[in-house]
Design an enzyme around this catalytic site. Structure first.
Site, PDB file in Angstrom:
ATOM      1  N   TYR A   1       0.837  -1.210   0.000  1.00  0.00           N
ATOM      2  CA  TYR A   1       0.000   0.000   0.000  1.00  0.00           C
ATOM      3  C   TYR A   1       0.867   1.253   0.000  1.00  0.00           C
ATOM      4  O   TYR A   1       0.712   2.130  -0.851  1.00  0.00           O
ATOM      5  CB  TYR A   1      -0.918  -0.020   1.225  1.00  0.00           C
ATOM      6  CG  TYR A   1      -1.928   1.099   1.268  1.00  0.00           C
ATOM      7  CD1 TYR A   1      -2.960   1.170   0.338  1.00  0.00           C
ATOM      8  CD2 TYR A   1      -1.860   2.081   2.250  1.00  0.00           C
ATOM      9  CE1 TYR A   1      -3.889   2.194   0.379  1.00  0.00           C
ATOM     10  CE2 TYR A   1      -2.791   3.106   2.309  1.00  0.00           C
ATOM     11  CZ  TYR A   1      -3.799   3.160   1.371  1.00  0.00           C
ATOM     12  OH  TYR A   1      -4.718   4.176   1.417  1.00  0.00           O
TER      13      TYR A   1
ATOM     14  N   VAL B   1     -11.458   3.164  14.320  1.00  0.00           N
ATOM     15  CA  VAL B   1     -12.769   3.771  14.598  1.00  0.00           C
ATOM     16  C   VAL B   1     -13.875   2.741  14.449  1.00  0.00           C
ATOM     17  O   VAL B   1     -14.716   2.572  15.344  1.00  0.00           O
ATOM     18  CB  VAL B   1     -13.021   4.993  13.680  1.00  0.00           C
ATOM     19  CG1 VAL B   1     -14.447   5.505  13.874  1.00  0.00           C
ATOM     20  CG2 VAL B   1     -12.028   6.108  13.987  1.00  0.00           C
TER      21      VAL B   1
END
Length: 318
Positions: free
Chosen positions: A150, A193
């Site tokens: 990534y 989150v």
């Protein structure tokens, strides 16, 4: 409602993803005709189901590692799995979508002579030795680690964008996205989150990796999308890269405690070993965004978390 993109046909790759679906929605509100392209590796049809009845919206199943032949007036290149759980599940495919996808979309933009915006990432800074991170910082990235597919894929994509700009005079925009959260996050994406909210809503132990003192900055999705739209609408000489994120910094432990408080959960904190190459700190320097785009986030953590908790609560109870 007519707006900055009224009457323009805009391609959004990764348009059924978390960020892409919000971008499609906002572009439609701005009066654009939107072509949403996604291969549904991490994107979900549910994210765009409410848009399918709009005559200005079109969804196409396509993998951007293969060329795409369409006619559009602008391109937002958001196609790429963005959470470690997803991008590490097939690291070769992750590198391909970042690099081959960028080449294919840049080739399309070159043929059409249209502007193209790259959704890059704060991961190009790696585990930073400079804090906060300004755009001129070159980063501190492990090129052979488990996150490299990534990190380095996105770094290579930025290289390609600026080479097309220099070699072909292509109108490019590069935004570096810092941690973003909000409704339509994938419930199993492994990000803090979504993890914390789902665990808190189920009154399960909340998993913290390491000592919980590593820091992050959390930008609510509506603010992030406004930053993307402002960058795309900016004058041609504004290429970026420009950091888009919320400069308010919280430790992972503080985030977990905030989620428990807002949910009213009975969850307790448990600790697990820190993953390899996990950044110790991450906070954007948004001086450029403030000066060039007149942009800064308006939604702070508690307000954004409440909106996100409401979404996950409804998702888990349906």
């Amino acid at each position: 409602m007519a707006g900055r993109f009224s009457g323009r046909r805009i391609l959004v790759t990764g348009g059924a993803g978390f960020l892409g679906s919000h971008l499609c929605e906002r572009l439609l509100e701005e009066g654009a005709e939107v072509l949403c392209v996604d291969n549904y590796f991490t994107g979900r049809r549910n994210n765009i189901a409410h848009l399918l009845g709009n005559p200005l919206f079109e969804a196409m199943r396509h993998d951007v590692t293969f060329p795409l032949f369409v006619e559009v007036d602008g391109i937002f290149n958001f196609a790429c799995p963005a959470s470690p759980v997803h991008y590490q599940s097939d690291p070769v495919a992750t590198t391909k979508v970042s690099v081959h996808g960028a080449i294919n979309m840049l080739g399309l933009a070159k043929r059409l002579k249209c502007p193209i915006l790259q959704a890059s990432t704060s991961e190009v800074y790696g585990d930073p030795t400079m804090h906060p991170q300004p755009e001129h910082y070159w980063g501190h990235v492990n090129p052979i680690g488990p996150r490299a597919c990534y990190d380095e894929g996105k770094r290579c994509a930025e290289t390609l964008f600026f080479d097309y700009y220099r070699q072909h005079d292509l109108a490019i925009k590069v935004m570096r996205i810092f941690n973003t959260y909000g409704p339509r996050m994938h419930p199993n994406d492994g990000r803090v989150v979504s993890n914390f909210i789902v665990q808190a809503l189920k009154n399960e132990p909340i998993t913290i990796y390491g000592d919980g003192e590593q820091s992050r900055s959390f930008c609510y999705v509506d603010d992030l999308i406004e930053g993307a739209l402002r960058l795309m609408a900016s004058s041609a000489e504004v290429t970026g890269p420009i950091n888009i994120g919320n400069p308010n910094e919280f430790t992972i432990k503080q985030l977990a405690e905030a989620v428990i408080r807002l949910v009213g959960s009975k969850s307790e904190l448990i600790r697990m070993p820190l993953p390899q190459d996990d950044p110790k700190q991450r906070r954007p320097d948004i001086t450029q965004a403030r000066q060039v785009l007149k942009w800064e986030p308006t939604i702070q953590l508690d307000e954004g978390l409440l909106k996100t908790i409401k979404y996950f609560d409804e998702l888990l109870n349906n």
